[in-house]
Design a protein around this motif. Structure first.
Motif, mmCIF file in Angstrom:
data_model
loop_
_atom_site.group_PDB
_atom_site.id
_atom_site.type_symbol
_atom_site.label_atom_id
_atom_site.label_comp_id
_atom_site.label_asym_id
_atom_site.label_seq_id
_atom_site.Cartn_x
_atom_site.Cartn_y
_atom_site.Cartn_z
ATOM 1 N N GLU A 69 38.856 21.717 101.355
ATOM 2 C CA GLU A 69 37.808 22.736 101.510
ATOM 3 C C GLU A 69 37.739 23.236 102.948
ATOM 4 O O GLU A 69 37.608 24.440 103.194
ATOM 5 C CB GLU A 69 36.445 22.180 101.103
ATOM 6 C CG GLU A 69 36.269 22.017 99.620
ATOM 7 C CD GLU A 69 34.946 21.351 99.261
ATOM 8 O OE1 GLU A 69 34.065 21.207 100.148
ATOM 9 O OE2 GLU A 69 34.795 20.959 98.094
ATOM 10 N N GLN A 70 37.831 22.317 103.902
ATOM 11 C CA GLN A 70 37.794 22.721 105.309
ATOM 12 C C GLN A 70 39.016 23.568 105.643
ATOM 13 O O GLN A 70 38.903 24.586 106.336
ATOM 14 C CB GLN A 70 37.725 21.498 106.218
ATOM 15 C CG GLN A 70 37.548 21.856 107.672
ATOM 16 C CD GLN A 70 37.512 20.647 108.586
ATOM 17 O OE1 GLN A 70 38.104 19.614 108.305
ATOM 18 N NE2 GLN A 70 36.823 20.784 109.696
ATOM 19 N N VAL A 129 37.711 12.337 96.801
ATOM 20 C CA VAL A 129 36.599 13.089 97.401
ATOM 21 C C VAL A 129 36.945 13.481 98.833
ATOM 22 O O VAL A 129 36.758 14.636 99.236
ATOM 23 C CB VAL A 129 35.287 12.276 97.350
ATOM 24 C CG1 VAL A 129 34.201 12.949 98.174
ATOM 25 C CG2 VAL A 129 34.839 12.078 95.908
ATOM 26 N N ARG A 131 37.404 17.322 100.331
ATOM 27 C CA ARG A 131 36.649 17.847 101.476
ATOM 28 C C ARG A 131 37.581 18.360 102.568
ATOM 29 O O ARG A 131 37.296 19.377 103.221
ATOM 30 C CB ARG A 131 35.708 16.785 102.014
ATOM 31 C CG ARG A 131 34.570 16.507 101.044
ATOM 32 C CD ARG A 131 33.656 15.427 101.518
ATOM 33 N NE ARG A 131 32.590 15.237 100.529
ATOM 34 C CZ ARG A 131 31.703 14.276 100.577
ATOM 35 N NH1 ARG A 131 31.714 13.400 101.580
ATOM 36 N NH2 ARG A 131 30.784 14.165 99.641
ATOM 37 N N VAL A 184 34.219 10.307 103.304
ATOM 38 C CA VAL A 184 33.175 9.896 102.377
ATOM 39 C C VAL A 184 32.922 8.406 102.588
ATOM 40 O O VAL A 184 33.847 7.655 102.902
ATOM 41 C CB VAL A 184 33.573 10.191 100.912
ATOM 42 C CG1 VAL A 184 34.792 9.398 100.490
ATOM 43 C CG2 VAL A 184 32.426 9.946 99.957
ATOM 44 N N GLY A 230 38.299 15.197 106.106
ATOM 45 C CA GLY A 230 37.329 15.017 105.041
ATOM 46 C C GLY A 230 37.016 13.541 104.975
ATOM 47 O O GLY A 230 37.915 12.713 105.111
#
Length: 104
Positions: free
Chosen positions: A67-68, A60, A64, A25, A23
């Motif tokens: 989520e993956q 953040v 992410r 950002v 993830g």
């Protein structure tokens, strides 16, 4: 979702390794933080605006990554690591990465 920096989860065997998950950002600070940071360099000490910026960005990036991992059916992410780099003045990239696993 369990996220850990260790290779194992205490009391839970890893039954399958699903692969690397990431993830990332790119986060920027606002002009107020930049001005205050400039003043802080004159006297030294922690630049709280930058610290807060990186904490937010890490959250953040971790979200992410999770989520993956969830999208491929993982129960946990082990061996989690973070990397930070400056993209340009006032912007930093934060990357969270680890190994998605199934637990027994």
């Amino acid at each position: 979702m369990l996220v850990t920096t260790t290779e194992q989860v205490a009391g839970r065997p890893i039954t399958a390794t699903l692969g690397a998950v990431t993830g990332s950002v790119v986060w920027s600070k606002h002009i107020g933080r930049d001005i205050m940071a400039g003043f802080k360099t004159l006297v030294g000490g922690e630049i709280r605006g930058y610290t807060e910026m990186l904490v937010e960005a890490r959250g953040v990036a971790t979200g992410r990554m999770v989520e993956q991992a969830q999208s491929i059916g993982a129960d946990a992410v082990v061996c989690t690591r973070f990397a930070t780099s400056a993209v340009m003045q006032g912007m930093s990239e934060v990357i969270a990465f680890g190994t998605a696993v199934k637990l027994g």
